[in-house]
Design a protein around this motif. Structure first.
Motif, PDB file in Angstrom:
ATOM      1  N   UNK A 173     -19.076 -30.969  -6.474  1.00  0.00           N
ATOM      2  CA  UNK A 173     -18.808 -29.780  -5.652  1.00  0.00           C
ATOM      3  C   UNK A 173     -19.375 -28.534  -6.309  1.00  0.00           C
ATOM      4  N   UNK A 174     -19.156 -28.393  -7.589  1.00  0.00           N
ATOM      5  CA  UNK A 174     -19.632 -27.209  -8.290  1.00  0.00           C
ATOM      6  C   UNK A 174     -21.156 -27.168  -8.328  1.00  0.00           C
ATOM      7  N   UNK A 175     -21.773 -28.341  -8.544  1.00  0.00           N
ATOM      8  CA  UNK A 175     -23.229 -28.371  -8.651  1.00  0.00           C
ATOM      9  C   UNK A 175     -23.902 -28.000  -7.335  1.00  0.00           C
ATOM     10  N   UNK A 176     -23.350 -28.454  -6.211  1.00  0.00           N
ATOM     11  CA  UNK A 176     -23.951 -28.185  -4.906  1.00  0.00           C
ATOM     12  C   UNK A 176     -23.480 -26.877  -4.286  1.00  0.00           C
ATOM     13  N   UNK A 177     -22.371 -26.337  -4.791  1.00  0.00           N
ATOM     14  CA  UNK A 177     -21.869 -25.073  -4.280  1.00  0.00           C
ATOM     15  C   UNK A 177     -21.549 -25.137  -2.802  1.00  0.00           C
ATOM     16  N   UNK A 178     -22.050 -24.155  -2.044  1.00  0.00           N
ATOM     17  CA  UNK A 178     -21.769 -24.091  -0.608  1.00  0.00           C
ATOM     18  C   UNK A 178     -22.391 -25.248   0.154  1.00  0.00           C
ATOM     19  N   UNK A 179     -23.342 -25.937  -0.470  1.00  0.00           N
ATOM     20  CA  UNK A 179     -23.976 -27.063   0.199  1.00  0.00           C
ATOM     21  C   UNK A 179     -23.172 -28.345   0.138  1.00  0.00           C
ATOM     22  N   UNK A 180     -22.004 -28.305  -0.514  1.00  0.00           N
ATOM     23  CA  UNK A 180     -21.168 -29.499  -0.647  1.00  0.00           C
ATOM     24  C   UNK A 180     -20.017 -29.460   0.347  1.00  0.00           C
ATOM     25  N   UNK A 181     -19.679 -30.611   0.885  1.00  0.00           N
ATOM     26  CA  UNK A 181     -18.519 -30.763   1.759  1.00  0.00           C
ATOM     27  C   UNK A 181     -17.682 -31.909   1.208  1.00  0.00           C
ATOM     28  N   UNK A 182     -16.421 -31.624   0.875  1.00  0.00           N
ATOM     29  CA  UNK A 182     -15.567 -32.659   0.307  1.00  0.00           C
ATOM     30  C   UNK A 182     -14.612 -33.202   1.367  1.00  0.00           C
ATOM     31  N   UNK A 183     -14.477 -34.522   1.384  1.00  0.00           N
ATOM     32  CA  UNK A 183     -13.516 -35.205   2.240  1.00  0.00           C
ATOM     33  C   UNK A 183     -12.480 -35.889   1.344  1.00  0.00           C
ATOM     34  N   UNK A 184     -11.219 -35.686   1.635  1.00  0.00           N
ATOM     35  CA  UNK A 184     -10.166 -36.405   0.933  1.00  0.00           C
ATOM     36  C   UNK A 184      -8.933 -36.385   1.807  1.00  0.00           C
ATOM     37  N   UNK A 185      -8.079 -37.387   1.597  1.00  0.00           N
ATOM     38  CA  UNK A 185      -6.859 -37.500   2.388  1.00  0.00           C
ATOM     39  C   UNK A 185      -5.825 -38.216   1.536  1.00  0.00           C
ATOM     40  N   UNK A 186      -4.757 -37.514   1.188  1.00  0.00           N
ATOM     41  CA  UNK A 186      -3.733 -38.088   0.315  1.00  0.00           C
ATOM     42  C   UNK A 186      -3.054 -39.302   0.939  1.00  0.00           C
ATOM     43  N   UNK A 187      -3.126 -39.427   2.279  1.00  0.00           N
ATOM     44  CA  UNK A 187      -2.494 -40.568   2.945  1.00  0.00           C
ATOM     45  C   UNK A 187      -3.361 -41.820   2.932  1.00  0.00           C
ATOM     46  N   UNK A 188      -4.623 -41.690   2.541  1.00  0.00           N
ATOM     47  CA  UNK A 188      -5.537 -42.822   2.593  1.00  0.00           C
ATOM     48  C   UNK A 188      -5.371 -43.735   1.384  1.00  0.00           C
ATOM     49  N   UNK A 189      -5.329 -43.148   0.198  1.00  0.00           N
ATOM     50  CA  UNK A 189      -5.284 -43.956  -1.017  1.00  0.00           C
ATOM     51  C   UNK A 189      -4.491 -43.219  -2.082  1.00  0.00           C
ATOM     52  N   UNK A 190      -3.553 -43.925  -2.688  1.00  0.00           N
ATOM     53  CA  UNK A 190      -2.819 -43.396  -3.829  1.00  0.00           C
ATOM     54  C   UNK A 190      -3.285 -44.115  -5.081  1.00  0.00           C
ATOM     55  N   UNK A 191      -3.810 -43.365  -6.012  1.00  0.00           N
ATOM     56  CA  UNK A 191      -4.259 -43.946  -7.263  1.00  0.00           C
ATOM     57  C   UNK A 191      -3.053 -44.316  -8.121  1.00  0.00           C
ATOM     58  N   UNK A 192      -2.990 -45.593  -8.540  1.00  0.00           N
ATOM     59  CA  UNK A 192      -1.915 -46.078  -9.407  1.00  0.00           C
ATOM     60  C   UNK A 192      -2.558 -46.410 -10.743  1.00  0.00           C
ATOM     61  N   UNK A 193      -2.276 -45.596 -11.744  1.00  0.00           N
ATOM     62  CA  UNK A 193      -2.946 -45.685 -13.051  1.00  0.00           C
ATOM     63  C   UNK A 193      -2.012 -46.363 -14.037  1.00  0.00           C
ATOM     64  N   UNK A 194      -2.523 -47.390 -14.729  1.00  0.00           N
ATOM     65  CA  UNK A 194      -1.659 -48.277 -15.506  1.00  0.00           C
ATOM     66  C   UNK A 194      -2.150 -48.460 -16.941  1.00  0.00           C
ATOM     67  N   UNK A 195      -1.208 -48.839 -17.810  1.00  0.00           N
ATOM     68  CA  UNK A 195      -1.542 -49.280 -19.155  1.00  0.00           C
ATOM     69  C   UNK A 195      -1.530 -50.797 -19.156  1.00  0.00           C
ATOM     70  N   UNK A 196      -2.633 -51.421 -19.585  1.00  0.00           N
ATOM     71  CA  UNK A 196      -2.755 -52.873 -19.522  1.00  0.00           C
ATOM     72  C   UNK A 196      -3.210 -53.425 -20.867  1.00  0.00           C
TER      73      UNK A 196
END
Length: 309
Positions: free
Chosen positions: A174-197
Motif C-alpha cells: 500500500x505504501x509503495x503504490x500510494x494512491x494507486x493501491x486499493x486494499x480489500x479485506x474483510x474480517x468476516x472472511x478469514x480469522x488468522x489463528x497463530x500457534x506455537x507448534x
C-alpha cells in the motif's frame, strides 16, 4: 533447602519477527521472561509460517509460530507436528492489494486478472474464501506463486495486477503504490489463528520445557496487551506509517494462550479445502485431536483449554 533451579535449556524458535502475532514471543525474549524460566532462546526469523514449520520439520528449530494452514498441510502429509497453544487471533491482517491502474475498483474487477500469492499458505486460503464472497472462483483469475517477500516487487513491477497475503507485506505494498493501491479485506472472511507448534516427539521428551515455555509466553501475551506502544518496538522492519497502521489495529487483535474447540473446526474446514485443491497426500480429513498437545497449557492456563474429547 530450596529446590535446585531447573537446568537451562537451549531452544530455537522459528518465527516471523515482523508479524504482530509474534509479539508474545519477542516480548518474552526482550523482557527476560524466557530467561527467568531458564530457557536460552534463539529467534530464527522467517517470512512465513510455512517456512518456520519447515525449519522444525528439518530439525533446524525446536519450535515454530505458524498459522493454521501449514499445520493442516503437515497433517495431510502425516508429519508429526502438534500445537501447544494458540497465541494470537485476528481478522485484520489478511487481504489483497490491487493496482487501480489495471482497472480494478471493486472485487468483481479481479475477473481475468493475475494475482500473486504464496500458494499453500493462509494467504492462499483467505484469497479463495474472499473470491467466493465476490462470486468468483480461482478459475476466473490466474494465480501466480511468489515467496512473501517477492509479492511487492511483482505488484510494483506490473507482473501481477493484485497480490494476496498478510501484513506487513500488504501494508508495504500500500505504501509503495500510494494512491494507486486499493486494499480489500474483510474480517468476516478469514480469522488468522497463530500457534506455537513443535514435533510430537520433542514434546513427549521435554514436557517440562513446554510448560516453562508457555509460562514465559503467558507473560509475553500480557505485556503485548498492556503495552502496545512498547511492544511495537519489537516488530522488525516496519516503516513509521506501517507502525501507525499496526498500532491503530491493535485493539482488534487478541493476544492470549488458548486451545479452543473452534481451532479444530477451522483445521477441519481448511483440510477439506486443501484436499479439494490437491495440496496434501491424504484424501481424508485427519483427526486433528492427534495434532494438539494439551498437557502444557493445562498446567499453565487450564481454563483456556476448551477442546472437546
Amino acid at each position: 533447602p530450596p529446590p535446585a533451579p531447573p537446568a537451562e535449556v537451549a531452544l530455537t524458535i522459528a518465527t516471523n519477527t515482523a508479524y504482530v502475532g509474534a509479539c508474545p514471543v519477542m516480548a518474552a525474549q526482550r523482557q527476560g521472561y524466557f530467561a527467568a524460566q531458564r530457557l536460552r532462546v534463539t529467534l530464527q526469523p522467517h517470512s512465513s509460517g510455512k517456512q518456520a514449520l519447515e525449519a522444525v520439520l528439518s530439525r533446524q528449530a525446536e519450535l515454530a509460530t505458524v498459522a493454521d494452514i501449514p499445520v493442516v498441510l503437515a497433517a495431510l502429509d502425516g508429519r508429526p507436528v502438534q500445537i501447544l497453544a494458540t497465541i494470537f487471533r485476528t481478522g485484520r491482517d489478511h487481504g489483497l492489494v490491487a493496482r487501480r491502474d489495471r482497472g480494478i475498483h471493486s472485487g468483481a474487477d479481479l475477473r481475468g486478472k493475475r494475482i500473486g500469492v504464496t500458494l499453500a499458505t493462509s494467504g492462499h486460503f483467505a484469497l479463495e474464501v474472499w473470491l467466493n464472497r465476490q462470486r468468483l472462483d480461482t478459475a476466473d483469475v490466474t494465480l501466480v506463486n511468489y515467496a512473501p517477500a517477492a509479492l511487492l516487487p511483482a505488484l510494483a513491477g506490473g507482473a501481477v495486477d493484485a497480490i494476496s497475503g498478510w501484513d506487513p507485506f500488504l501494508d508495504s505494498a500500500q505504501q509503495a503504490l500510494g494512491a494507486g493501491a486499493l486494499r480489500f479485506s474483510d474480517a468476516d472472511v478469514y480469522q488468522s489463528i497463530y500457534n506455537m507448534v513443535a514435533l510430537a516427539g520433542y514434546l513427549r521428551q521435554q514436557p517440562q520445557t513446554a510448560v516453562r515455555l508457555l509460562r514465559a509466553l503467558d507473560q509475553g501475551e500480557q505485556f503485548c496487551r498492556r503495552h502496545p506502544q512498547q511492544a511495537m518496538a519489537f516488530l522488525a522492519g516496519l516503516s513509521p506509517a506501517g507502525r501507525a497502521a499496526v498500532l491503530a489495529a491493535w485493539p482488534a487483535h487478541h493476544f492470549g494462550l488458548e486451545l479452543d474447540q473452534s481451532l479444530l473446526l477451522a483445521l477441519e474446514d481448511q483440510a477439506r479445502w486443501a484436499i479439494k485443491n490437491g495440496l496434501g497426500a491424504s484424501r481424508q480429513v485427519p483427526n486433528f485431536l492427534d495434532y494438539v498437545a494439551t498437557d502444557a497449557l493445562q498446567a499453565v492456563r487450564p481454563a483456556e483449554v476448551t477442546i472437546l474429547y
